[in-house]
Motif scaffolding. Structure first.
Motif, PDB file in Angstrom:
ATOM      1  N   ALA A   1      65.157 -11.328 134.235  1.00 42.44           N
ATOM      2  CA  ALA A   1      64.497 -11.277 132.933  1.00 42.44           C
ATOM      3  C   ALA A   1      63.821  -9.934 132.692  1.00 42.44           C
ATOM      4  CB  ALA A   1      63.468 -12.402 132.833  1.00 42.44           C
ATOM      5  N   ASP A   2      63.381  -9.266 133.769  1.00 39.94           N
ATOM      6  CA  ASP A   2      62.599  -8.037 133.565  1.00 39.94           C
ATOM      7  C   ASP A   2      63.295  -6.766 134.052  1.00 39.94           C
ATOM      8  OD1 ASP A   2      62.560  -8.537 136.231  1.00 39.94           O
ATOM      9  OD2 ASP A   2      60.375  -8.475 136.461  1.00 39.94           O
ATOM     10  N   GLY A   3      64.542  -6.856 134.519  1.00 38.38           N
ATOM     11  CA  GLY A   3      65.164  -5.623 134.974  1.00 38.38           C
ATOM     12  C   GLY A   3      66.602  -5.787 135.429  1.00 38.38           C
ATOM     13  N   LEU A   4      67.228  -4.632 135.703  1.00 33.07           N
ATOM     14  CA  LEU A   4      68.582  -4.565 136.254  1.00 33.07           C
ATOM     15  C   LEU A   4      68.497  -3.854 137.592  1.00 33.07           C
ATOM     16  CD1 LEU A   4      70.042  -3.687 132.850  1.00 33.07           C
ATOM     17  CD2 LEU A   4      71.128  -5.430 134.259  1.00 33.07           C
ATOM     18  N   TYR A   5      69.239  -4.358 138.563  1.00 31.06           N
ATOM     19  CA  TYR A   5      69.124  -3.857 139.937  1.00 31.06           C
ATOM     20  C   TYR A   5      70.498  -3.469 140.479  1.00 31.06           C
ATOM     21  CZ  TYR A   5      64.501  -5.993 139.675  1.00 31.06           C
ATOM     22  OH  TYR A   5      63.221  -6.327 139.298  1.00 31.06           O
ATOM     23  N   MET A   6      70.568  -2.256 140.999  1.00 35.17           N
ATOM     24  CA  MET A   6      71.738  -1.822 141.748  1.00 35.17           C
ATOM     25  C   MET A   6      71.404  -2.051 143.220  1.00 35.17           C
ATOM     26  SD  MET A   6      73.548   1.949 141.788  1.00 35.17           S
ATOM     27  CE  MET A   6      73.989   1.869 140.057  1.00 35.17           C
ATOM     28  N   VAL A   7      72.264  -2.824 143.911  1.00 35.96           N
ATOM     29  CA  VAL A   7      71.910  -3.285 145.257  1.00 35.96           C
ATOM     30  C   VAL A   7      72.958  -2.825 146.270  1.00 35.96           C
ATOM     31  CG1 VAL A   7      71.380  -5.285 146.692  1.00 35.96           C
ATOM     32  CG2 VAL A   7      70.811  -5.320 144.244  1.00 35.96           C
ATOM     33  N   GLU A   8      72.465  -2.332 147.392  1.00 36.43           N
ATOM     34  CA  GLU A   8      73.319  -1.970 148.528  1.00 36.43           C
ATOM     35  C   GLU A   8      72.797  -2.713 149.747  1.00 36.43           C
ATOM     36  OE1 GLU A   8      76.515   0.277 150.241  1.00 36.43           O
ATOM     37  OE2 GLU A   8      75.861   0.241 148.155  1.00 36.43           O
ATOM     38  N   THR A   9      73.678  -3.500 150.396  1.00 38.27           N
ATOM     39  CA  THR A   9      73.304  -4.122 151.669  1.00 38.27           C
ATOM     40  C   THR A   9      73.959  -3.319 152.781  1.00 38.27           C
ATOM     41  OG1 THR A   9      75.193  -5.630 151.560  1.00 38.27           O
ATOM     42  CG2 THR A   9      73.116  -6.401 150.642  1.00 38.27           C
ATOM     43  N   LYS A  10      73.180  -2.964 153.781  1.00 40.74           N
ATOM     44  CA  LYS A  10      73.692  -2.091 154.837  1.00 40.74           C
ATOM     45  C   LYS A  10      73.268  -2.594 156.208  1.00 40.74           C
ATOM     46  CE  LYS A  10      76.235   1.400 153.711  1.00 40.74           C
ATOM     47  NZ  LYS A  10      77.448   0.702 153.367  1.00 40.74           N
ATOM     48  N   LYS A  11      74.109  -2.323 157.187  1.00 45.09           N
ATOM     49  CA  LYS A  11      73.738  -2.607 158.564  1.00 45.09           C
ATOM     50  C   LYS A  11      72.434  -1.865 158.857  1.00 45.09           C
ATOM     51  CE  LYS A  11      75.666  -2.457 163.223  1.00 45.09           C
ATOM     52  NZ  LYS A  11      76.817  -2.026 164.060  1.00 45.09           N
ATOM     53  N   GLU A  12      71.482  -2.550 159.471  1.00 42.60           N
ATOM     54  CA  GLU A  12      70.138  -1.987 159.663  1.00 42.60           C
ATOM     55  C   GLU A  12      70.176  -0.626 160.355  1.00 42.60           C
ATOM     56  OE1 GLU A  12      66.360  -0.997 161.297  1.00 42.60           O
ATOM     57  OE2 GLU A  12      68.101  -1.570 162.515  1.00 42.60           O
ATOM     58  N   ALA A  13      71.085  -0.456 161.325  1.00 45.82           N
ATOM     59  CA  ALA A  13      71.154   0.804 162.076  1.00 45.82           C
ATOM     60  C   ALA A  13      71.698   1.955 161.233  1.00 45.82           C
ATOM     61  CB  ALA A  13      72.039   0.620 163.322  1.00 45.82           C
TER      62      ALA A  13
ATOM     63  N   ASN B   1      71.887 -19.155 143.860  1.00 48.24           N
ATOM     64  CA  ASN B   1      70.882 -20.225 143.973  1.00 48.24           C
ATOM     65  C   ASN B   1      69.512 -19.849 143.418  1.00 48.24           C
ATOM     66  OD1 ASN B   1      72.733 -21.894 145.246  1.00 48.24           O
ATOM     67  ND2 ASN B   1      72.183 -21.182 147.298  1.00 48.24           N
ATOM     68  N   ASP B   2      69.301 -18.580 143.115  1.00 48.31           N
ATOM     69  CA  ASP B   2      67.986 -18.111 142.678  1.00 48.31           C
ATOM     70  C   ASP B   2      67.877 -18.222 141.160  1.00 48.31           C
ATOM     71  OD1 ASP B   2      65.651 -16.680 142.079  1.00 48.31           O
ATOM     72  OD2 ASP B   2      65.916 -15.381 143.825  1.00 48.31           O
ATOM     73  N   ASN B   3      66.908 -19.028 140.683  1.00 48.05           N
ATOM     74  CA  ASN B   3      66.744 -19.237 139.236  1.00 48.05           C
ATOM     75  C   ASN B   3      66.335 -17.968 138.507  1.00 48.05           C
ATOM     76  OD1 ASN B   3      67.410 -21.958 139.411  1.00 48.05           O
ATOM     77  ND2 ASN B   3      65.282 -22.590 139.808  1.00 48.05           N
ATOM     78  N   ALA B   4      65.742 -17.017 139.227  1.00 45.61           N
ATOM     79  CA  ALA B   4      65.307 -15.774 138.571  1.00 45.61           C
ATOM     80  C   ALA B   4      66.488 -14.868 138.220  1.00 45.61           C
ATOM     81  CB  ALA B   4      64.338 -15.026 139.486  1.00 45.61           C
ATOM     82  N   VAL B   5      67.619 -15.087 138.851  1.00 49.15           N
ATOM     83  CA  VAL B   5      68.804 -14.259 138.589  1.00 49.15           C
ATOM     84  C   VAL B   5      69.562 -14.824 137.404  1.00 49.15           C
ATOM     85  CG1 VAL B   5      71.027 -13.463 139.511  1.00 49.15           C
ATOM     86  CG2 VAL B   5      69.010 -13.545 140.999  1.00 49.15           C
ATOM     87  N   GLN B   6      69.752 -13.976 136.369  1.00 51.99           N
ATOM     88  CA  GLN B   6      70.481 -14.409 135.178  1.00 51.99           C
ATOM     89  C   GLN B   6      71.992 -14.189 135.320  1.00 51.99           C
ATOM     90  OE1 GLN B   6      68.576 -12.071 132.120  1.00 51.99           O
ATOM     91  NE2 GLN B   6      66.939 -13.600 131.830  1.00 51.99           N
ATOM     92  N   LYS B   7      72.371 -13.000 135.756  1.00 51.53           N
ATOM     93  CA  LYS B   7      73.789 -12.655 135.935  1.00 51.53           C
ATOM     94  C   LYS B   7      73.899 -11.700 137.120  1.00 51.53           C
ATOM     95  CE  LYS B   7      74.195 -12.215 130.902  1.00 51.53           C
ATOM     96  NZ  LYS B   7      74.488 -11.217 129.831  1.00 51.53           N
ATOM     97  N   TRP B   8      75.079 -11.625 137.687  1.00 51.82           N
ATOM     98  CA  TRP B   8      75.325 -10.633 138.731  1.00 51.82           C
ATOM     99  C   TRP B   8      76.821 -10.323 138.796  1.00 51.82           C
ATOM    100  CZ3 TRP B   8      78.375 -11.641 143.093  1.00 51.82           C
ATOM    101  CH2 TRP B   8      78.696 -12.969 143.315  1.00 51.82           C
TER     102      TRP B   8
END
Length: 892
Positions: A822-834, A787-794
């Motif tokens: 548009a300005d970068g590539l991001y490696m993302v990890e979502t983790k349980k807060e604890a 849904n985020d217009n800033a995201v080109q691909k994932w």
């Protein structure tokens, strides 16, 4: 280890248990007389002095037993024995005895077929020049002159015979063929062998030869040495288990499981299952166990398929072994499995029986099916047997055992389990589905659990699976492959072309698709040669790829006549194909990221001995405490010779992962000698040994705890990697229940714990059309990206997409998401807060940051975008969040 044994160990790639067995043979071969007139009493005393478990040879000749668990490699060990005795002792005559026809044929092939991967002498130079002479029950008569010549020239001669045939002939009241007079030599071949001065007898699965007839025949053979190898050093007589008395080395199944040489056995039962409810209808209980076993089998089948795909391994086709009470019971079980109501009749042509009542064509066909059950083209997935699966049937693809009536014999039960313990890839993979054998045990569950608590149990308590009937699914699982958008587009285009009715039009479209596939096939190679995907559009790269395609076509007889036509098609299709490729790929540099060696050890210090005030214990108590360790038994009459006290403590210390003997031996011996001197200040030498033997584990832990106060670790740096500009997007291999639908990614799934089992689709920006998510957090994050217009691909990377290793290169890191803006590539990890601050998560983060640094250095130097790493706690992933907020707040 002496030099000869060491060379053999390296040439044959012996495992530690095989190596230890060879060391023992080498040691005993040096002290035994190795002559037919040897004094048995004196020879036995020599062996007992070193190996107290050997209290009786049990034959009329010196014989020692090596007990190695199924799957460790007894056949290769026999090859090592032959090689050592020939090279070191000059022994050239060997008699190898098999327990049955299956093993007999297998041994002959393993010792003679130089093209087989199981050839036991591969790497032995002596036998590469002159292969041992193989003599069998089938060729010794018509090849006798060649056998004589081989012996005269000093060649190694190995005789293979089948004890079951010899015993069968004896039972009929006639002499075995090997003992019958043969006019050519004026004697029987058996008597000819007895006269050889250096004959060594090797007995495979030797518990078969302890019957009266077997022992009589072999005693008459009168070899200079007997070597027994078996996984079960015991015989069953009158309901009692009688252990061998001549065992010099035992490597149990429990140790083989611990050391990773065989599968992990596990038992399974239903949650809250009460077998007493079925006491009046055992066949109903059988059907429940069969159904549950098949459900586990189906799940295992899919997981093995996925493992093979993910790791580019040969596919393993698993099967189920069903143990029946008798032949009538086996027929009833087959009828259940073949009925339309049993999994919709799916297994009707995938089941077979094997038992002794079968004869003729039926028996031969079943034996062939059994032998080829590992072949993916063999349809059999369920084998029902009645005590027919003896030694020699060595399969690696048995994953589920359903024992429907308990075998009376302990040996038989262990052999049945042993059939399923061999590993398909020769070693443990770290994947529990590949490394586990499951035994259905609904009605015997508590019995097996109780047995698991015993010190000598082959089944560990932690390997107990509970099946919840509420969660059982009737549908069979299957593999669902999520292709990259590029691969899927090709697949869909191929299906569309197949529906075109006009043959001329269809052929033209097929050619166009083949041309595009040809261009795309060069993409994996180009990452090594260019600095970015955009270079694919340059005239120079286009010309280079077209020239390669031309060269390949010139070299192919199939396309040589149509080279110019194909090249014309390639030129016309190239720009559009590359444009499509560029639009559907995230430019992920291929970087092999591995850690170098860490620097760790202990600072020098003196041991604080003030807390070590152990006192000796009585001999009787000592004996009781050490019963589980047969190499440290102390008898009432005399003390058996042990290692030195300091070596016993050192052996305990090197079991701790932080202690490396090679680099820290100086400190280890310093500390241990300080402790021994302390003990000697109030104990005599005999009591020092007593204290060390009885308290060695506590002593080891106490010294280790002091050492850890002086431990240092300099974490390993990552080595500078070679960088390739991009890789293709790899597919995912998922498990899906056959009748479960594919969900739209915005659908609400209840309960949320079922999300990991579902497949989602409908994505517009992702590089695949379907994904699975490990949690609701990941699913919500994917919705935010869409849904985020800033995201080109994932994309959610497949297992082999990245080569980032951590935990001293023992584990591979798989990021949750890759996102391009548009300005970068991001490696993302979502983790349980604890979990964010846990050591493992932080270590993976550090590895990812190193990757991002190398990737950024490369991409920015070549006009590309920088890489960043985001570690996002689960509780902040909410639908109203933007990716820009995450990128700002959680950038590492």
């Amino acid at each position: 280890m002496n030099q000869t044994a060491n060379i053999i160990k390296n040439r044959l790639s012996l495992r530690p248990p095989q190596e230890e067995s060879l060391n023992i043979l080498a040691q005993l071969a040096d002290i035994l007389t190795l002559r037919k007139d040897a004094d048995l009493t004196a020879e036995l005393e020599k062996v007992r002095e070193l190996y107290p478990t050997c209290t009786d040879f049990e034959w009329n000749f010196p014989s020692i037993c090596f007990s190695l668990a199924t799957g460790v490699g007894k056949t290769r060990l026999m090859g090592a024995f032959v090689t050592y005795l020939f090279q070191k002792k000059g022994i050239t005559n060997f008699f190898i005895l098999a327990p049955n026809l299956t093993v007999y044929n297998k041994l002959i092939d393993d010792f003679s077929n130089t093209h087989s991967p199981k050839y036991v002498f591969r790497g032995i130079a002596d036998f590469a020049v002159r292969q041992p002479k193989i003599i069998t029950a089938d060729n010794y008569t018509w090849e006798f002159s060649a056998i004589e010549r081989a012996r005269e020239e000093g060649e190694v001669c190995i005789n293979f015979f089948n004890i079951s045939k010899i015993n069968a002939e004896t039972r009929k009241g006639q002499q075995p063929q090997i003992k019958r007079l043969w006019e050519y030599i004026g004697d029987s071949y058996f008597n000819y062998l007895t006269k050889l001065e250096d004959l060594v007898l090797i007995m495979d699965e030797s518990h078969h030869y302890r019957a009266d007839r077997g022992m009589t025949v072999l005693n008459e053979l009168n070899p200079i040495l007997g070597l027994e190898v078996t996984a079960t050093p015991q015989v069953e007589k009158s309901g009692k288990t009688i252990k061998f008395k001549n065992v010099v080395y035992e490597y149990s199944l429990a140790k083989a499981i611990r050391d990773g040489f065989v599968k992990e056995p596990a038992v399974a039962t239903r949650k809250d299952f009460d077998p007493d409810r079925y006491s009046n209808n055992l066949l109903e209980l059988d059907q429940i166990k069969l159904e549950d076993g098949i459900r586990l089998h189906e799940k295992t089948k899919v997981e093995l398929d996925i493992y093979a795909r993910d790791n580019k391994k040969e596919r393993v086709k698993p099967f189920v072994l069903v143990v029946a009470k008798d032949t009538q019971h086996a027929a009833q079980l087959k009828e259940i499995i073949c009925s339309p109501g049993f999994f919709d009749g799916y297994y009707t042509d995938k089941v077979m029986e094997i038992h002794s009542n079968q004869t003729g064509t039926e028996k031969e066909e079943n034996i062939q099916n059994l032998i080829s059950v590992e072949d993916p083209d063999n349809p059999i997935e369920i084998v029902i047997h009645v005590n027919m699966l003896k030694e020699g049937w060595d399969v690696t693809n048995l994953y589920t055992i359903v024992p429907l009536r308990t075998a009376a014999s302990t040996t038989l039960r262990e052999q049945t389990i042993g059939r399923g313990l061999r590993l398909p890839y020769g070693r443990k993979t770290g994947n529990s589905s590949v490394d586990k054998l499951t035994i259905m045990a609904h009605d015997k569950f508590q019995e097996i659990v109780d047995a698991a608590n015993k010190a000598d149990s082959i089944i560990r308590l932690e390997n107990i699976i509970t099946i919840d009937p509420d969660e059982l699914e009737k549908q069979r699982p299957e593999v669902a492959i999520s292709l990259s958008n590029i691969e899927k587009a090709v697949q869909e285009k191929r299906a569309e072309i197949a529906t075109i009715p006009d043959e001329t039009v269809r052929q033209k479209e097929e050619v166009r698709l083949e041309v595009r596939e040809k261009i795309l096939s060069y993409m994996p190679k180009m990452g090594k040669e260019i600095t970015s995907v955009s270079e694919l559009k340059t005239p120079e790269v286009k010309k280079s790829i077209i020239e390669r395609i031309r060269k390949e076509a010139d070299e192919s007889p199939q396309y040589r006549l149509f080279v110019e036509e194909e090249i014309k098609e390639v030129e016309q299709a190239y720009d559009d194909t590359i444009e499509y490729f560029s639009a559907n790929i995230i430019e992920i540099p291929r970087i092999m990221l591995q850690q170098g060696s860490s620097d760790f050890g202990f600072h020098d210090f003196d041991l604080d001995v003030s807390a070590f005030n152990y006192q000796p214990v009585s001999e009787d108590l000592l004996i009781q405490a050490l019963q589980s360790n047969t190499r440290e038994i102390v008898t009432a009459e005399r003390r058996i010779r042990h290692e030195k006290p300091e070596d016993i403590i050192i052996n305990e210390l090197v079991n701790f992962g932080e202690i490396d003997y090679d680099s820290q031996s100086g400190l280890l011996y310093k500390l241990v000698f300080q402790l021994i001197e302390h003990f000697k200040s109030y104990l005599n030498d005999e009591d020092v040994l007593n204290v060390v033997l009885y308290h060695k584990m506590q002593i080891g832990r106490a010294i280790y705890s002091q050492m850890m106060e002086h431990f240092y670790l300099v974490p390993a740096e990552y080595e500078k990697p070679l960088v390739h500009s991009f890789t293709v997007i790899h597919p995912h291999n998922y498990i899906k229940l056959k009748h479960d639908k594919v969900y739209y990614f915005t659908e609400t799934i209840e309960p949320t714990r079922s999300i990991p089992s579902k497949i989602f689709t409908g994505f517009k920006k992702s590089c695949h059309s379907e994904y699975k998510f490990d949690s609701k957090t990941e699913k919500d994050f994917a919705i935010i990206l869409e849904n985020d217009n800033a995201v080109q691909k994932w994309l959610r990377p497949a297992k082999e997409q990245f080569h980032i290793y951590w935990k001293h290169n023992s584990k591979r890191y798989e990021p949750d998401f890759i996102v391009e803006t548009a300005d970068g590539l991001y490696m993302v990890e979502t983790k349980k807060e604890a979990d964010v601050d846990t050591d493992d998560v932080q270590e993976k983060k550090n590895a990812a940051l190193v990757y991002c640094k190398h990737a950024t250095d490369f991409t920015t130097a070549n006009g590309g975008k920088p890489w960043h790493y985001l570690l996002i706690p689960h509780d902040v992933v909410k639908p109203n969040m933007t990716f820009a907020r995450f990128a700002t707040e959680f950038k590492q």
